[in-house]
Design an enzyme around this catalytic site. Sequence first.
Site, PDB file in Angstrom:
ATOM      1  N   HIS A 100       0.691  -1.293   0.058  1.00  0.00           N
ATOM      2  CA  HIS A 100       0.040  -0.094  -0.012  1.00  0.00           C
ATOM      3  C   HIS A 100       0.891   1.438   0.083  1.00  0.00           C
ATOM      4  CE1 HIS A 100      -3.567   2.440   1.193  1.00  0.00           C
ATOM      5  NE2 HIS A 100      -2.751   3.126   1.642  1.00  0.00           N
ATOM      6  N   GLU A 101       1.700   1.368   0.856  1.00  0.00           N
ATOM      7  CA  GLU A 101       2.649   2.316   0.910  1.00  0.00           C
ATOM      8  C   GLU A 101       3.711   2.571  -0.137  1.00  0.00           C
ATOM      9  OE1 GLU A 101       1.885   4.885   2.932  1.00  0.00           O
ATOM     10  OE2 GLU A 101       0.398   3.807   4.159  1.00  0.00           O
ATOM     11  N   HIS A 137       2.017   4.212  -2.713  1.00  0.00           N
ATOM     12  CA  HIS A 137       2.278   5.973  -2.732  1.00  0.00           C
ATOM     13  C   HIS A 137       3.623   6.320  -3.397  1.00  0.00           C
ATOM     14  CE1 HIS A 137      -1.559   6.354  -0.910  1.00  0.00           C
ATOM     15  NE2 HIS A 137      -1.279   5.760   0.272  1.00  0.00           N
TER      16      HIS A 137
END
Length: 390
Positions: free
Chosen positions: A71-72, A75
């Site tokens: 998820h990170e 980003h």
Amino acid sequence: MNLMWGNAIRIARIHGFEIKVDASWLLIAALIVWSLATAYFPVEFPDARTPALLVMAVAAMLGLFGSLIVHELAHAIVARRFGLRISGITLFLFGGVAELQSEPVSGATEFWIAIAGPFASFCLALGFWFSALVSDIIGLPAAALSIFGYLAVINLVLALFNLLPAFPMDGGRVLRAWLWTRSGDLVMSTRHAVTVSNVIAYGVIALGLYAVFSGALAAGLWPILIGLFLLATSRASLARLETEVAFDGRTVATFMTRDPWTARVDQSLSDLVNNVFMEHAITFAPVLEDGTLLGYVDTQIVRKIDREHWTTVMVEDVIENVNNDNSVSCDMTGLDLMARIMKTGRRKFLVVDAEGLAGVITLTDVLAVINVSREVGPAPHHSYSRTAPE
């Protein structure tokens, strides 16, 4: 998100990004393993032994751990594609954070960076759901099917939760990106996003309090903590942005106090207090001798001396000599000065140039600039621009 966390341990490096784990994540990992091994998996496998339940719980926790990193990473990778620097990824108490070194340059940039994380979580949810189907078809152990099912659900929850318009969560950043694109004003858009976030945070806290007073202490504690976390981080993000706006293009020379009141080395503390500090309403005075800067004296230094000795103790007896810790240069940026204040806790500095004393700068001066900028915006010749070709 661009929050910074301390006391983190580096565990890996992926695609050039340092992956770190904050100590708080270890507590969450232990709680996840405990809850899965004692509540979740025993329901599905009532005859399973404790070691088997622990193995499944650890496997599911590691799957969640990897999901948060993905998820990170989403980003971080998108941010890097837009030219932003990422110092690393840290897992902490409430999930994870990709540590942006600067804010995005446009609303569109912010939107794509923010939406990348939930999109990755949706993809992971779909992938784990498909893996569960395949596991069932090819006859893998029921434990694998259960773990994949759990990870599919938890990633879906993670994606949906992060899309809540609570700043600085992903959904809050999407909201800010939309407001920013419409208005062109990053600061005002951030303020509106923080207002929405505060409403959500207070609502979450209210739900938690209701659960606590209804007897569900454990169930109510997490919403309260999450709400408090949102309040703190949203306000901190806004304050950081307002500070960047206030000091954009400014150096210490633009807002220091020039020609400050000074003290002499042969001056008694009594004379200093009455004729410098009290008369001019200051608490900090450089000390000069024949035009040469020697250091400074302030009220904190004077207070260490018993009042009855003020008439006999001279400034030269208590002076703090000028050094790199208590002095700054005229060309230091305002943001660097703020970083120095935050790091050292020092509130007053001598400002020096090639000729010696140029002025003084205090935390009061710094806060005054921030407050004025917050009220009326940056000065025209120090405009804060966050525009770039889309």
